[in-house]
Write an enzyme that holds these catalytic residues in place. Structure first.
Site, PDB file in Angstrom:
ATOM      1  CB  ALA A 235      -0.963  -0.006   1.062  1.00  0.00           C
ATOM      2  N   PRO A 237       2.964   4.469  -1.044  1.00  0.00           N
ATOM      3  CG  PRO A 237       3.229   6.549  -1.994  1.00  0.00           C
ATOM      4  CD  PRO A 237       3.168   5.189  -2.279  1.00  0.00           C
ATOM      5  N   GLY A 238       0.260   5.306  -0.028  1.00  0.00           N
ATOM      6  CA  GLY A 238      -1.068   5.470   0.583  1.00  0.00           C
ATOM      7  C   GLY A 238      -1.863   6.046  -0.204  1.00  0.00           C
ATOM      8  CE  LYS A 240      -1.602   2.506  -7.420  1.00  0.00           C
ATOM      9  NZ  LYS A 240      -0.136   3.005  -6.791  1.00  0.00           N
ATOM     10  CD  GLU A 258       4.931  -1.233   2.001  1.00  0.00           C
ATOM     11  OE1 GLU A 258       6.170  -1.687   1.808  1.00  0.00           O
ATOM     12  OE2 GLU A 258       4.093  -1.094   1.111  1.00  0.00           O
ATOM     13  CG  ASP A 285       6.075 -10.442   3.137  1.00  0.00           C
ATOM     14  OD1 ASP A 285       5.607 -10.308   1.901  1.00  0.00           O
ATOM     15  OD2 ASP A 285       7.086 -11.034   3.240  1.00  0.00           O
ATOM     16  CB  CYS A 354       4.534   2.071 -12.292  1.00  0.00           C
ATOM     17  SG  CYS A 354       5.749   1.972 -11.263  1.00  0.00           S
TER      18      CYS A 354
END
Length: 413
Positions: A235, A237-238, A240, A258, A285, A354
């Protein structure tokens, strides 16, 4: 920034860089990002002036030459300042090289850059010089995409990326404040996403009024949003996770998991600043998920090469190698198989990276679907048709603004 150690983002986040005056910090960012983004062209210009190959010079000498050349070729820095500062940079660690750096940069200031290679006649040479694409990636693109698309993609990745953001729904006047700050926002294709056409978003982001988030990243969160209990498996840096929580409505609960302790702190800070009370941060994890119950929707934005973000993270051009991709794809396949077990019957599973390199795209999804017959492609929303490639989302730098993204939206029978 040579080698495979600290990333550019990590280095710029340190206190000495953050403590600079805003104008000085902006200039530092331009020096580093610009030099890395155009390193191929810079090295081509320097190479014709030096009898010694750049790779045989020490890293401090290469760095000073590249920084000086970027200022001479691409910035409005007075030539004498660019040369003298670069000589001072190298004089500390390599005093015997000061005269060499001075001579090369003075000659570059007098003669200017070499004539640009004709991209149509010599696409590979153009890609590795003006296009600033590493040779291994240039060869891959030419074989798979052809010269015209390869050159168009490289041109797009040389540009400074646009700044997309979304307003905080808990700040009613967020957009008005954006207009007052001179951002001149205009709506993007993805619902709720905005493009800042001018100005800087830093202060409003620090205040929690807006969150800078690329359009592709927001699109992926839309694909995974649903009512009920949701999981963002990687997740940080948050962005989404917080957007999924907003789109899912009042009855939505998002577990933002995370594995990295450092990134977990970043994630927690955003959730607090954003005021997202229905996002629950958890150290976990994705290869060994600690959940007993299943989820209505699971998002895996998998760790990847990041090659779709080379405009934003230009150090990736020089950190990665072609032989890294199979290992990344193997880990992505393992993560996808792991989190798929957490999806309820009838639930959603979204895989995203990405990168638009095939090993990390269909190369992961196709074997997964072959081995998991209970999952099938879920239709994309109508507004996403601008980014669709068959059943997938594929945002391409030469066709779409912002970072490149690949996403597959699947549903469990």
């Amino acid at each position: 920034m040579e080698g495979r150690g600290i990333t550019l983002d990590e280095r710029l986040a340190r206190k000495d860089a953050e403590a600079l005056d805003p104008r000085e910090r902006a200039f530092l960012h331009e020096l580093l990002l610009g030099t890395l983004r155009r390193r191929g062209a810079i090295d081509h210009a320097l190479g014709r002036l030096s009898e010694r190959p750049l790779e045989r010079l020490g890293p401090e000498v290469r760095a000073a030459l590249r920084l000086g050349a970027h200022q001479l070729l691409h910035l409005r820095v007075p030539p004498h300042a660019a040369v003298s500062e670069s000589v001072m940079l190298v004089r500390g660690p390599r005093p015997q090289a000061a005269g060499f750096v001075n001579a090369i940069l003075r000659r570059l200031a007098r003669e200017g850059p070499p004539t640009e290679v004709d991209a149509a006649a010599e696409p590979r040479t153009w890609l590795t010089t003006t296009g600033s694409i590493p040779s291994w990636l240039a060869e891959r693109w030419l074989e798979r995409l052809g010269p015209a698309t390869s050159v168009a993609r490289a041109r797009a990745l040389l540009q400074e990326p646009p700044v997309f953001f979304r307003p905080n729904p808990r700040v009613p006047d967020a957009l008005d404040r954006c207009r007052e700050a001179g951002l001149a926002p205009r709506p993007a294709v993805v619902p709720g996403a905005w493009l800042a056409t001018s100005g800087r978003v830093t202060e409003l982001a620090r205040e929690g009024a807006i969150y800078p988030q690329d359009e592709g990243s927001q699109l992926v969160a839309h694909l995974a949003a649903a009512p009920g209990r949701l999981l963002d498996a990687c997740a940080a840096p948050g962005g989404k996770a917080t957007l999924m929580a907003e789109l899912g409505g009042e009855n939505c609960q998002v577990i933002a998991a995370e594995a990295s302790t450092r990134r977990l702190r970043t994630l927690g800070a955003l959730v607090r600043r954003w005021g997202a009370s229905n996002v629950h941060v958890l150290g976990a994890d994705a290869l060994r998920p600690p959940f007993g119950d299943r989820f209505d929707s699971v998002l895996l934005d998998a760790p990847c090469s990041g090659l779709g973000t080379m405009a934003r993270h230009p150090d990736l051009r020089w950190r990665l190698r072609g032989k890294d991709l199979p290992g990344l794809a193997q880990r992505q396949a393992e993560l996808l198989a792991s989190v798929a077990a957490l999806v309820k019957p009838g639930g959603l599973l979204v895989y995203a990276v990405c990168s638009i390199e095939p090993e990390e795209n269909e190369g992961v999804v196709a074997p997964f679907l072959a081995a998991h017959g209970e999952f099938a492609h879920e239709p994309l929303p109508g507004w996403a048709s601008a980014f669709s490639a068959g059943p997938f989302v594929r945002m391409r730098p030469e066709a779409h603004e912002g970072d490149a993204f690949f996403a597959a939206r699947l549903r469990r029978a």
